[in-house]
Design a protein around this motif. Structure first.
Motif, PDB file in Angstrom:
ATOM      1  N   GLN A 152      -2.324  -4.505   1.003  1.00  0.00           N
ATOM      2  CA  GLN A 152      -0.922  -4.298   0.688  1.00  0.00           C
ATOM      3  C   GLN A 152      -0.512  -5.169  -0.252  1.00  0.00           C
ATOM      4  OE1 GLN A 152       0.962  -3.970   4.358  1.00  0.00           O
ATOM      5  NE2 GLN A 152       0.248  -1.789   4.841  1.00  0.00           N
ATOM      6  N   GLY A 153      -0.974  -6.436  -0.177  1.00  0.00           N
ATOM      7  CA  GLY A 153      -0.451  -7.295  -1.108  1.00  0.00           C
ATOM      8  C   GLY A 153      -0.848  -7.202  -2.544  1.00  0.00           C
ATOM      9  N   ILE A 154      -2.104  -6.863  -2.657  1.00  0.00           N
ATOM     10  CA  ILE A 154      -2.533  -6.557  -3.939  1.00  0.00           C
ATOM     11  C   ILE A 154      -1.783  -5.508  -4.773  1.00  0.00           C
ATOM     12  CG2 ILE A 154      -4.294  -5.726  -5.716  1.00  0.00           C
ATOM     13  CD1 ILE A 154      -6.367  -7.398  -3.614  1.00  0.00           C
ATOM     14  N   ILE A 155      -1.640  -4.328  -3.840  1.00  0.00           N
ATOM     15  CA  ILE A 155      -0.727  -3.026  -4.319  1.00  0.00           C
ATOM     16  C   ILE A 155       0.583  -3.584  -4.644  1.00  0.00           C
ATOM     17  CG2 ILE A 155       0.141  -0.763  -3.719  1.00  0.00           C
ATOM     18  CD1 ILE A 155      -2.725  -0.807  -4.379  1.00  0.00           C
ATOM     19  N   LEU A 156       1.117  -4.425  -3.948  1.00  0.00           N
ATOM     20  CA  LEU A 156       2.843  -4.671  -4.277  1.00  0.00           C
ATOM     21  C   LEU A 156       2.695  -5.624  -5.411  1.00  0.00           C
ATOM     22  CD1 LEU A 156       5.568  -4.723  -3.126  1.00  0.00           C
ATOM     23  CD2 LEU A 156       5.080  -6.644  -1.717  1.00  0.00           C
ATOM     24  N   VAL A 157       1.717  -6.598  -5.553  1.00  0.00           N
ATOM     25  CA  VAL A 157       2.016  -7.380  -6.576  1.00  0.00           C
ATOM     26  C   VAL A 157       1.711  -6.800  -7.939  1.00  0.00           C
ATOM     27  CG1 VAL A 157       0.693  -9.401  -7.645  1.00  0.00           C
ATOM     28  CG2 VAL A 157       1.317  -9.543  -5.420  1.00  0.00           C
ATOM     29  N   SER A 158       0.746  -5.672  -7.990  1.00  0.00           N
ATOM     30  CA  SER A 158       0.374  -5.300  -9.062  1.00  0.00           C
ATOM     31  C   SER A 158       1.408  -4.185  -9.534  1.00  0.00           C
ATOM     32  CB  SER A 158      -0.981  -4.360  -8.892  1.00  0.00           C
ATOM     33  OG  SER A 158      -0.822  -3.298  -8.126  1.00  0.00           O
ATOM     34  N   ALA A 159       2.267  -3.569  -8.395  1.00  0.00           N
ATOM     35  CA  ALA A 159       3.387  -2.523  -8.771  1.00  0.00           C
ATOM     36  C   ALA A 159       4.393  -3.352  -9.437  1.00  0.00           C
ATOM     37  CB  ALA A 159       3.818  -2.013  -7.449  1.00  0.00           C
ATOM     38  N   ILE A 160       4.774  -4.709  -8.920  1.00  0.00           N
ATOM     39  CA  ILE A 160       5.876  -5.601  -9.435  1.00  0.00           C
ATOM     40  C   ILE A 160       5.529  -5.897 -10.949  1.00  0.00           C
ATOM     41  CG2 ILE A 160       7.066  -7.785  -9.293  1.00  0.00           C
ATOM     42  CD1 ILE A 160       6.694  -7.375  -6.121  1.00  0.00           C
ATOM     43  N   ILE A 161       4.355  -6.497 -11.109  1.00  0.00           N
ATOM     44  CA  ILE A 161       3.862  -6.802 -12.550  1.00  0.00           C
ATOM     45  C   ILE A 161       3.838  -5.309 -13.439  1.00  0.00           C
ATOM     46  CG2 ILE A 161       1.732  -7.642 -13.812  1.00  0.00           C
ATOM     47  CD1 ILE A 161       1.080  -9.310 -11.355  1.00  0.00           C
ATOM     48  N   GLY A 162       3.248  -4.329 -12.981  1.00  0.00           N
ATOM     49  CA  GLY A 162       3.260  -3.132 -14.033  1.00  0.00           C
ATOM     50  C   GLY A 162       4.616  -2.644 -14.082  1.00  0.00           C
ATOM     51  N   PHE A 163       5.696  -2.743 -13.250  1.00  0.00           N
ATOM     52  CA  PHE A 163       6.908  -2.313 -13.471  1.00  0.00           C
ATOM     53  C   PHE A 163       7.579  -3.244 -14.350  1.00  0.00           C
ATOM     54  CE2 PHE A 163      11.590  -2.678 -12.600  1.00  0.00           C
ATOM     55  CZ  PHE A 163      12.003  -1.243 -12.763  1.00  0.00           C
ATOM     56  N   ILE A 164       7.587  -4.593 -14.184  1.00  0.00           N
ATOM     57  CA  ILE A 164       8.097  -5.372 -15.093  1.00  0.00           C
ATOM     58  C   ILE A 164       7.491  -5.173 -16.740  1.00  0.00           C
ATOM     59  CG2 ILE A 164       8.389  -7.928 -15.706  1.00  0.00           C
ATOM     60  CD1 ILE A 164       8.610  -8.372 -12.621  1.00  0.00           C
ATOM     61  N   TYR A 165       6.194  -5.264 -16.650  1.00  0.00           N
ATOM     62  CA  TYR A 165       5.331  -5.179 -17.956  1.00  0.00           C
ATOM     63  C   TYR A 165       5.962  -3.607 -18.695  1.00  0.00           C
ATOM     64  CZ  TYR A 165       2.159  -5.500 -21.765  1.00  0.00           C
ATOM     65  OH  TYR A 165       1.363  -5.407 -22.808  1.00  0.00           O
TER      66      TYR A 165
ATOM     67  N   VAL B 247      -1.115  -0.386 -11.810  1.00  0.00           N
ATOM     68  CA  VAL B 247      -1.053  -0.346 -10.537  1.00  0.00           C
ATOM     69  C   VAL B 247      -2.376   0.458 -10.199  1.00  0.00           C
ATOM     70  CG1 VAL B 247       0.061   1.219  -9.073  1.00  0.00           C
ATOM     71  CG2 VAL B 247       1.474  -0.127 -10.197  1.00  0.00           C
ATOM     72  N   MET B 248      -2.772   1.391 -11.131  1.00  0.00           N
ATOM     73  CA  MET B 248      -4.222   1.736 -10.751  1.00  0.00           C
ATOM     74  C   MET B 248      -5.259   0.721 -10.819  1.00  0.00           C
ATOM     75  SD  MET B 248      -3.981   5.335 -12.835  1.00  0.00           S
ATOM     76  CE  MET B 248      -5.843   5.407 -12.969  1.00  0.00           C
ATOM     77  N   ALA B 249      -5.205  -0.300 -11.560  1.00  0.00           N
ATOM     78  CA  ALA B 249      -6.317  -1.572 -11.763  1.00  0.00           C
ATOM     79  C   ALA B 249      -5.920  -2.035 -10.380  1.00  0.00           C
ATOM     80  CB  ALA B 249      -6.025  -2.297 -12.991  1.00  0.00           C
ATOM     81  N   GLY B 250      -4.781  -2.500 -10.009  1.00  0.00           N
ATOM     82  CA  GLY B 250      -4.424  -3.100  -8.644  1.00  0.00           C
ATOM     83  C   GLY B 250      -5.013  -2.467  -7.462  1.00  0.00           C
ATOM     84  N   PHE B 251      -5.108  -1.068  -7.537  1.00  0.00           N
ATOM     85  CA  PHE B 251      -5.484  -0.268  -6.457  1.00  0.00           C
ATOM     86  C   PHE B 251      -6.936  -0.307  -6.329  1.00  0.00           C
ATOM     87  CE2 PHE B 251      -7.374   4.093  -5.136  1.00  0.00           C
ATOM     88  CZ  PHE B 251      -6.934   4.156  -3.786  1.00  0.00           C
ATOM     89  N   ALA B 252      -7.807  -0.176  -7.720  1.00  0.00           N
ATOM     90  CA  ALA B 252      -9.143  -0.217  -7.753  1.00  0.00           C
ATOM     91  C   ALA B 252      -9.706  -1.881  -7.220  1.00  0.00           C
ATOM     92  CB  ALA B 252      -9.530  -0.240  -9.003  1.00  0.00           C
ATOM     93  N   LEU B 253      -8.873  -2.784  -7.717  1.00  0.00           N
ATOM     94  CA  LEU B 253      -9.102  -4.200  -7.246  1.00  0.00           C
ATOM     95  C   LEU B 253      -9.127  -4.298  -5.759  1.00  0.00           C
ATOM     96  CD1 LEU B 253     -10.213  -7.078  -7.758  1.00  0.00           C
ATOM     97  CD2 LEU B 253      -7.578  -7.550  -8.125  1.00  0.00           C
TER      98      LEU B 253
END
Length: 99
Positions: free
Chosen positions: A23-36, A50-56
């Protein structure tokens, strides 16, 4: 009756840790992805990040890594009762008294 030794014993603390990491990786990647994606005005980048965060997160949490198996459950040993189990057909049917 012989039971096979469980190669991957249950560990609820390890499952909780895996869930928190996932959940932490998904949340962080979603925030970073949204901002970028917002800065570059490209929604595709948001999806890719977000897909890269999910794969990681899948790579880190799905395999049975040793860090998730540190607290296995202690099961009771198998006990022989010494009596054979009755077959379901050998039992007498129960009669209910009418009140």
């Amino acid at each position: 009756l012989k039971l096979k030794k469980n190669l991957f014993p249950q560990d609820y603390k390890g499952q909780k840790l895996a869930e928190q990491i996932f959940q932490g990786i998904i949340l962080v990647s979603a925030i970073i992805g949204f901002i970028y994606g917002y800065i570059t005005e490209q929604f595709g980048w948001t999806v890719y990040i977000v897909m890269a965060g999910f794969a990681l997160s899948c790579l880190l949490t799905l395999p049975p890594w040793p860090m998730y198996r540190r607290n296995p459950l202690k099961w009771l040993p198998v006990q022989d009762s010494g009596t054979e189990e009755k077959k379901p057909g050998d039992r007498k049917p129960k009669r209910h008294s009418k009140s």
